[in-house]
Design a protein around this motif. Sequence first.
Motif, PDB file in Angstrom:
ATOM      1  N   GLU A 288       0.834  -1.196  -0.288  1.00 18.34           N
ATOM      2  CA  GLU A 288      -0.131  -0.151  -0.033  1.00 18.34           C
ATOM      3  C   GLU A 288       0.594   0.726  -0.198  1.00 18.34           C
ATOM      4  O   GLU A 288       0.433   2.068  -0.506  1.00 18.34           O
ATOM      5  CB  GLU A 288      -1.367  -0.056   1.183  1.00 18.34           C
ATOM      6  CG  GLU A 288      -1.487   1.189   1.792  1.00 18.34           C
ATOM      7  CD  GLU A 288      -2.652   1.030   0.094  1.00 18.34           C
ATOM      8  OE1 GLU A 288      -2.874   0.702  -0.234  1.00 18.34           O
ATOM      9  OE2 GLU A 288      -2.908   2.935  -0.231  1.00 18.34           O
ATOM     10  N   PHE A 289       1.997   0.743   0.840  1.00 17.24           N
ATOM     11  CA  PHE A 289       2.936   2.020   0.786  1.00 17.24           C
ATOM     12  C   PHE A 289       3.763   2.480  -0.461  1.00 17.24           C
ATOM     13  O   PHE A 289       4.009   3.872  -1.043  1.00 17.24           O
ATOM     14  CB  PHE A 289       3.896   2.302   2.003  1.00 17.24           C
ATOM     15  CG  PHE A 289       3.673   1.937   2.942  1.00 17.24           C
ATOM     16  CD1 PHE A 289       2.798   2.475   4.066  1.00 17.24           C
ATOM     17  CD2 PHE A 289       4.148   0.997   3.870  1.00 17.24           C
ATOM     18  CE1 PHE A 289       2.458   2.825   5.673  1.00 17.24           C
ATOM     19  CE2 PHE A 289       4.217   0.805   5.248  1.00 17.24           C
ATOM     20  CZ  PHE A 289       2.626   1.581   5.711  1.00 17.24           C
ATOM     21  N   VAL A 290       3.765   1.739  -1.081  1.00 12.95           N
ATOM     22  CA  VAL A 290       4.145   1.439  -2.701  1.00 12.95           C
ATOM     23  C   VAL A 290       3.466   2.375  -3.313  1.00 12.95           C
ATOM     24  O   VAL A 290       3.853   3.325  -4.692  1.00 12.95           O
ATOM     25  CB  VAL A 290       4.481  -0.035  -2.766  1.00 12.95           C
ATOM     26  CG1 VAL A 290       5.437   0.585  -4.396  1.00 12.95           C
ATOM     27  CG2 VAL A 290       6.121  -0.391  -2.331  1.00 12.95           C
ATOM     28  N   ARG A 291       1.943   1.427  -3.519  1.00 18.13           N
ATOM     29  CA  ARG A 291       0.890   2.668  -4.514  1.00 18.13           C
ATOM     30  C   ARG A 291       0.750   3.873  -4.587  1.00 18.13           C
ATOM     31  O   ARG A 291       0.647   4.048  -4.970  1.00 18.13           O
ATOM     32  CB  ARG A 291      -0.656   1.461  -3.898  1.00 18.13           C
ATOM     33  CG  ARG A 291      -0.649   0.094  -5.090  1.00 18.13           C
ATOM     34  CD  ARG A 291      -1.955   0.141  -5.199  1.00 18.13           C
ATOM     35  NE  ARG A 291      -2.343  -0.689  -3.398  1.00 18.13           N
ATOM     36  CZ  ARG A 291      -1.814  -2.290  -3.006  1.00 18.13           C
ATOM     37  NH1 ARG A 291      -1.559  -3.191  -4.294  1.00 18.13           N
ATOM     38  NH2 ARG A 291      -2.057  -2.460  -1.951  1.00 18.13           N
ATOM     39  N   MET A 292       0.985   3.668  -2.666  1.00 17.27           N
ATOM     40  CA  MET A 292       0.581   5.805  -2.184  1.00 17.27           C
ATOM     41  C   MET A 292       2.274   5.941  -3.061  1.00 17.27           C
ATOM     42  O   MET A 292       1.289   7.344  -3.960  1.00 17.27           O
ATOM     43  CB  MET A 292       0.768   5.382  -1.236  1.00 17.27           C
ATOM     44  CG  MET A 292       0.072   7.193  -0.109  1.00 17.27           C
ATOM     45  SD  MET A 292      -0.796   6.965   1.486  1.00 17.27           S
ATOM     46  CE  MET A 292       0.986   6.265   2.360  1.00 17.27           C
ATOM     47  N   ALA A 293       2.753   6.254  -2.868  1.00 20.50           N
ATOM     48  CA  ALA A 293       4.046   6.624  -3.729  1.00 20.50           C
ATOM     49  C   ALA A 293       4.161   6.383  -4.620  1.00 20.50           C
ATOM     50  O   ALA A 293       4.191   7.958  -5.487  1.00 20.50           O
ATOM     51  CB  ALA A 293       5.441   6.513  -3.174  1.00 20.50           C
ATOM     52  N   LYS A 294       3.750   5.495  -5.729  1.00 19.09           N
ATOM     53  CA  LYS A 294       3.593   5.815  -7.285  1.00 19.09           C
ATOM     54  C   LYS A 294       2.907   6.397  -8.055  1.00 19.09           C
ATOM     55  O   LYS A 294       2.580   7.017  -8.454  1.00 19.09           O
ATOM     56  CB  LYS A 294       3.859   4.119  -7.557  1.00 19.09           C
ATOM     57  CG  LYS A 294       4.865   3.492  -7.675  1.00 19.09           C
ATOM     58  CD  LYS A 294       5.237   2.321  -8.019  1.00 19.09           C
ATOM     59  CE  LYS A 294       6.390   1.017  -7.871  1.00 19.09           C
ATOM     60  NZ  LYS A 294       6.155   0.286  -8.629  1.00 19.09           N
ATOM     61  N   ALA A 295       1.438   6.589  -6.667  1.00 22.15           N
ATOM     62  CA  ALA A 295       0.406   7.521  -7.542  1.00 22.15           C
ATOM     63  C   ALA A 295       0.411   8.820  -7.560  1.00 22.15           C
ATOM     64  O   ALA A 295       0.221   9.723  -8.111  1.00 22.15           O
ATOM     65  CB  ALA A 295      -0.809   6.445  -6.919  1.00 22.15           C
ATOM     66  N   GLU A 296       1.848   9.351  -6.482  1.00 19.40           N
ATOM     67  CA  GLU A 296       1.768  10.157  -6.068  1.00 19.40           C
ATOM     68  C   GLU A 296       2.969  10.908  -6.369  1.00 19.40           C
ATOM     69  O   GLU A 296       2.930  12.330  -7.259  1.00 19.40           O
ATOM     70  CB  GLU A 296       1.724  10.669  -4.181  1.00 19.40           C
ATOM     71  CG  GLU A 296       0.993  10.516  -3.632  1.00 19.40           C
ATOM     72  CD  GLU A 296       0.211  11.843  -3.677  1.00 19.40           C
ATOM     73  OE1 GLU A 296       0.501  13.078  -3.692  1.00 19.40           O
ATOM     74  OE2 GLU A 296      -1.320  11.468  -3.794  1.00 19.40           O
ATOM     75  N   ILE A 297       3.950  10.104  -7.100  1.00 20.71           N
ATOM     76  CA  ILE A 297       4.877  10.782  -7.846  1.00 20.71           C
ATOM     77  C   ILE A 297       5.540   9.564  -8.535  1.00 20.71           C
ATOM     78  O   ILE A 297       6.452   9.088  -8.322  1.00 20.71           O
ATOM     79  CB  ILE A 297       5.958  10.627  -6.699  1.00 20.71           C
ATOM     80  CG1 ILE A 297       5.755  11.333  -5.978  1.00 20.71           C
ATOM     81  CG2 ILE A 297       7.170  11.325  -7.486  1.00 20.71           C
ATOM     82  CD1 ILE A 297       7.379  11.734  -4.351  1.00 20.71           C
ATOM     83  N   SER A 298       5.032   9.696 -10.110  1.00 24.28           N
ATOM     84  CA  SER A 298       5.545   9.234 -10.691  1.00 24.28           C
ATOM     85  C   SER A 298       6.388   7.785 -11.425  1.00 24.28           C
ATOM     86  O   SER A 298       6.689   6.776 -11.412  1.00 24.28           O
ATOM     87  CB  SER A 298       4.230   9.295 -12.518  1.00 24.28           C
ATOM     88  OG  SER A 298       4.465  10.633 -12.524  1.00 24.28           O
TER      89      SER A 298
END
Length: 440
Positions: A288-298
């Motif tokens: 989930e942390f990784v998804r969040m990071a990738k969603a915010e900063i492509s």
Amino acid sequence: MNRQFYIETFGCQMNEYDSEKISGLLNSQGYMETTLRDEADLIIFNTCLIRENAENRLYGNLGEVKRLKLANKEKIVAVCGCMPQNQKVREKMLKMYPFVDLIFGTNTYDQLPELLYDIEQKKKKKVISIVENSDNLKEEVPKSRKFSHKAFVNIMYGCNNFCSYCVVPYTRGRERSRDRQEIIEEVIALGLTGYKEITLLGQNVNSYGNDIDDRYQFPDLLRDLNKVEGIERIRFISSHPKDVNLEFIKAIKECNKVCSQIHLPVQSGSTKVLQEMNRKYSREQYLEFVRMAKAEISDISISTDIITGFPGETEDDFNDTLSLVEEVQFDSAFTFIYSIRPGTTAGKRTDQIDDKIKHERFDRLLKKLYPIFEANNLQYIGRTVAVLVDDVSKNKETYLTGRTESGKLVHFVGDNDLIGQIVNVRIEKARTWYIEGTIV
Ligand code: SAH
Ligand code: SF4
Ligand code: F3S
């Protein structure tokens, strides 16, 4: 008096930086650094206890140094850093290598001038300075920094997490955040003296402020440091997944100087193993942390640490690690074979994994990771990236090396006077560990 010292550093960036401070202190005492061990009047090993092979490297080196010490009793042999912080290791060292003159730890390097005075002037035979915790470790010591364009900055010391496999809480003491004003002033001074990049150091940088009773935390520090003139890139290592939140990701995104790169050690892809490691997050939370990071900063680059063969790790647990790796598509990773460490709870477990299985899983993990690294690097081909030039390449003399904002290692042909500058490089080649191109 032109005395010479030789220093060898094992372990992580924390130790590398401590060695820059130790060298700075020695320079201020009139010692000059030499790269020739045989010629040095003072030989220092800054040690690491994280895995057994790090420990064995010191013993091998001490074995070699014995000959030099026997030939010249005036030579001073010193051991410092993480190994002597452990009492049993220290006792073993004193017994096996009685010729070691000086021992100091991770919380006492600032006393080095006085410790040397005891040996050189007071003629003391053996000087030992170890404290488990230190609230008054001096940060304002002279530093002999390896580079003049990039610098380490300590923002916290120690660790409170007690992951069940790890010695660091025992070698570096309790978690302490450094005063924010002191950090900001140090970075302002670095900016004024021409440093372009800083790397904030701590075992868990994003836990910054947790031990201080106010609301100023890591994202606030990033925002303040982002304003410092002259500094163009801000990096930080390591981050702990348990303290990743949207606020942290947003700060990385909003601060233009903060590099879009997170080193986020996962250790294992199995929730059961993570629990036994005392990591305080599950596989799902990590993803989930990784998804969040990738969603915010492509374009965020994510790297990690992974251990294979933790006690009780089953084939299913290991497969969970492989599938997590596949899902995250890490940009790079440090991989380790589990090593029993003195004083840790995992070290006492009776269900240790057979060496052969540990190694076999390690090899399978690398087979999985390498094509992923290469595929990530292949995406750079045809792109022009800004590279901060670090040095001449170790392998190819005509080549320079540097890093992109995302932390990718870049090789390219160029003049030495570009070292310390930011240049644009068009990427033409991609390998597992680096990308290569031409200056435009
Ligand atoms: N504070 C950092 C890690 C510091 S140690 C963090 O928690 O993210 C660096 C890495 O060494 C760890 O992430 C872990 O992967 C590895 N490591 C630590 N103890 C180990 C052990 N006993 N055996 C094998 N690897 C270990
Ligand atoms: Fe070791 Fe865990 Fe602390 Fe990292 S967070 S230094 S792995 S105890
Ligand atoms: Fe670093 Fe090794 Fe000490 S990894 S903190 S030098 S035990």
